[in-house]
Design a protein around this motif. Structure first.
Motif, mmCIF file in Angstrom:
data_model
loop_
_atom_site.group_PDB
_atom_site.id
_atom_site.type_symbol
_atom_site.label_atom_id
_atom_site.label_comp_id
_atom_site.label_asym_id
_atom_site.label_seq_id
_atom_site.Cartn_x
_atom_site.Cartn_y
_atom_site.Cartn_z
ATOM 1 N N LEU A 21 0.825 -1.205 0.000
ATOM 2 C CA LEU A 21 0.000 0.000 0.000
ATOM 3 C C LEU A 21 0.861 1.257 0.000
ATOM 4 O O LEU A 21 0.438 2.310 -0.456
ATOM 5 C CB LEU A 21 -0.916 0.024 1.226
ATOM 6 C CG LEU A 21 -1.963 -1.076 1.295
ATOM 7 C CD1 LEU A 21 -2.731 -0.992 2.592
ATOM 8 C CD2 LEU A 21 -2.893 -1.010 0.103
ATOM 9 N N TRP A 22 2.068 1.166 0.513
ATOM 10 C CA TRP A 22 2.919 2.331 0.671
ATOM 11 C C TRP A 22 4.365 1.951 0.430
ATOM 12 O O TRP A 22 4.805 0.896 0.853
ATOM 13 C CB TRP A 22 2.762 2.897 2.076
ATOM 14 C CG TRP A 22 3.770 3.921 2.427
ATOM 15 C CD1 TRP A 22 4.885 3.725 3.179
ATOM 16 C CD2 TRP A 22 3.798 5.292 2.062
ATOM 17 N NE1 TRP A 22 5.597 4.885 3.294
ATOM 18 C CE2 TRP A 22 4.940 5.883 2.613
ATOM 19 C CE3 TRP A 22 2.961 6.096 1.291
ATOM 20 C CZ2 TRP A 22 5.265 7.213 2.437
ATOM 21 C CZ3 TRP A 22 3.290 7.421 1.134
ATOM 22 C CH2 TRP A 22 4.421 7.959 1.705
ATOM 23 N N GLN A 23 5.078 2.818 -0.253
ATOM 24 C CA GLN A 23 6.516 2.678 -0.431
ATOM 25 C C GLN A 23 7.128 4.037 -0.161
ATOM 26 O O GLN A 23 6.470 5.057 -0.326
ATOM 27 C CB GLN A 23 6.863 2.313 -1.877
ATOM 28 C CG GLN A 23 6.593 0.898 -2.263
ATOM 29 C CD GLN A 23 6.983 0.687 -3.706
ATOM 30 O OE1 GLN A 23 6.193 0.947 -4.585
ATOM 31 N NE2 GLN A 23 8.200 0.240 -3.936
ATOM 32 N N MET A 24 8.398 4.048 0.178
ATOM 33 C CA MET A 24 9.085 5.334 0.282
ATOM 34 C C MET A 24 9.108 5.967 -1.106
ATOM 35 O O MET A 24 9.361 5.276 -2.085
ATOM 36 C CB MET A 24 10.521 5.141 0.786
ATOM 37 C CG MET A 24 10.607 4.942 2.274
ATOM 38 S SD MET A 24 9.986 6.327 3.219
ATOM 39 C CE MET A 24 11.165 7.598 2.821
ATOM 40 N N PRO A 25 8.810 7.256 -1.192
ATOM 41 C CA PRO A 25 8.829 7.910 -2.508
ATOM 42 C C PRO A 25 10.215 7.848 -3.150
ATOM 43 O O PRO A 25 11.231 7.938 -2.464
ATOM 44 C CB PRO A 25 8.463 9.356 -2.183
ATOM 45 C CG PRO A 25 7.752 9.296 -0.872
ATOM 46 C CD PRO A 25 8.369 8.147 -0.128
ATOM 47 N N ASN A 26 10.237 7.690 -4.468
ATOM 48 C CA ASN A 26 11.508 7.695 -5.177
ATOM 49 C C ASN A 26 11.933 9.140 -5.442
ATOM 50 O O ASN A 26 11.235 10.086 -5.091
ATOM 51 C CB ASN A 26 11.438 6.864 -6.457
ATOM 52 C CG ASN A 26 10.475 7.430 -7.484
ATOM 53 O OD1 ASN A 26 10.093 8.593 -7.446
ATOM 54 N ND2 ASN A 26 10.072 6.580 -8.405
ATOM 55 N N ILE A 27 13.071 9.310 -6.083
ATOM 56 C CA ILE A 27 13.639 10.642 -6.273
ATOM 57 C C ILE A 27 12.699 11.562 -7.049
ATOM 58 O O ILE A 27 12.607 12.755 -6.762
ATOM 59 C CB ILE A 27 15.027 10.562 -6.960
ATOM 60 C CG1 ILE A 27 15.697 11.933 -6.996
ATOM 61 C CG2 ILE A 27 14.918 10.000 -8.359
ATOM 62 C CD1 ILE A 27 16.096 12.475 -5.667
ATOM 63 N N TRP A 28 11.966 11.029 -8.034
ATOM 64 C CA TRP A 28 11.075 11.872 -8.842
ATOM 65 C C TRP A 28 9.892 12.373 -8.036
ATOM 66 O O TRP A 28 9.466 13.521 -8.204
ATOM 67 C CB TRP A 28 10.609 11.110 -10.078
ATOM 68 C CG TRP A 28 11.760 10.758 -10.946
ATOM 69 C CD1 TRP A 28 12.289 9.514 -11.141
ATOM 70 C CD2 TRP A 28 12.578 11.660 -11.697
ATOM 71 N NE1 TRP A 28 13.370 9.590 -11.971
ATOM 72 C CE2 TRP A 28 13.571 10.900 -12.332
ATOM 73 C CE3 TRP A 28 12.566 13.044 -11.891
ATOM 74 C CZ2 TRP A 28 14.531 11.475 -13.144
ATOM 75 C CZ3 TRP A 28 13.525 13.614 -12.707
ATOM 76 C CH2 TRP A 28 14.493 12.831 -13.329
ATOM 77 N N LEU A 29 9.375 11.538 -7.150
ATOM 78 C CA LEU A 29 8.256 11.986 -6.315
ATOM 79 C C LEU A 29 8.733 12.992 -5.270
ATOM 80 O O LEU A 29 8.056 13.985 -4.999
ATOM 81 C CB LEU A 29 7.573 10.783 -5.658
ATOM 82 C CG LEU A 29 6.205 11.049 -5.056
ATOM 83 C CD1 LEU A 29 5.258 11.654 -6.082
ATOM 84 C CD2 LEU A 29 5.623 9.768 -4.500
ATOM 85 N N TRP A 30 9.914 12.749 -4.692
ATOM 86 C CA TRP A 30 10.483 13.729 -3.755
ATOM 87 C C TRP A 30 10.723 15.064 -4.443
ATOM 88 O O TRP A 30 10.453 16.125 -3.885
ATOM 89 C CB TRP A 30 11.792 13.229 -3.146
ATOM 90 C CG TRP A 30 11.604 12.303 -1.998
ATOM 91 C CD1 TRP A 30 12.005 11.004 -1.931
ATOM 92 C CD2 TRP A 30 10.960 12.575 -0.744
ATOM 93 N NE1 TRP A 30 11.653 10.451 -0.720
ATOM 94 C CE2 TRP A 30 11.014 11.400 0.027
ATOM 95 C CE3 TRP A 30 10.340 13.698 -0.212
ATOM 96 C CZ2 TRP A 30 10.468 11.329 1.304
ATOM 97 C CZ3 TRP A 30 9.803 13.619 1.069
ATOM 98 C CH2 TRP A 30 9.872 12.444 1.804
ATOM 99 N N LEU A 31 11.250 15.015 -5.663
ATOM 100 C CA LEU A 31 11.515 16.241 -6.413
ATOM 101 C C LEU A 31 10.216 17.004 -6.674
ATOM 102 O O LEU A 31 10.165 18.225 -6.539
ATOM 103 C CB LEU A 31 12.206 15.885 -7.728
ATOM 104 C CG LEU A 31 12.860 16.998 -8.505
ATOM 105 C CD1 LEU A 31 13.872 17.749 -7.656
ATOM 106 C CD2 LEU A 31 13.537 16.433 -9.736
ATOM 107 N N TRP A 32 9.153 16.287 -7.033
ATOM 108 C CA TRP A 32 7.856 16.919 -7.243
ATOM 109 C C TRP A 32 7.344 17.571 -5.956
ATOM 110 O O TRP A 32 6.879 18.709 -5.971
ATOM 111 C CB TRP A 32 6.839 15.899 -7.762
ATOM 112 C CG TRP A 32 5.462 16.462 -7.842
ATOM 113 C CD1 TRP A 32 4.986 17.330 -8.786
ATOM 114 C CD2 TRP A 32 4.390 16.232 -6.930
ATOM 115 N NE1 TRP A 32 3.677 17.640 -8.506
ATOM 116 C CE2 TRP A 32 3.295 16.985 -7.375
ATOM 117 C CE3 TRP A 32 4.265 15.468 -5.783
ATOM 118 C CZ2 TRP A 32 2.068 16.979 -6.715
ATOM 119 C CZ3 TRP A 32 3.044 15.466 -5.124
ATOM 120 C CH2 TRP A 32 1.972 16.223 -5.593
#
Length: 91
Positions: A21-32
């Motif tokens: 249901l949940w994963q740590m955000p990857n670099i692209w999601l953090w950047l967004w």
């Protein structure tokens, strides 16, 4: 197994059978996330334009990565919906 249970299993289980249901955000999601938050702080000028472009580019990349390599069908659906929403907003 009920139809709803089967649907939930199909949407949220990865290839190893674990429910995701949940994963740590990857670099692209953090950047967004960071570009979007920074855009609320900076309200005018060239920096705002650059932050908006960075935000849009990073969420589009994240969406396509989810469509092509999301660990569950649910993640691929979310990526597809987000691309559709972005395209509707652009057009």
């Amino acid at each position: 197994m009920s139809k709803i249970r089967h649907l939930i299993d199909r949407l949220f289980r990865n290839s190893e059978g674990s429910i995701v249901l949940w994963q740590m955000p990857n670099i692209w999601l953090w950047l967004w996330i960071l570009a979007t938050l920074a855009n609320y702080i900076v309200s005018e000028g060239l920096l705002t334009l650059l932050l908006q472009a960075l935000s849009m580019a990073s969420i589009i990349i994240w969406s396509f990565l989810e469509i092509y390599s999301g660990v569950t069908p649910f993640r691929r659906i979310i990526g597809s919906i987000l691309v559709a929403v972005i395209l509707i907003r652009i057009v």
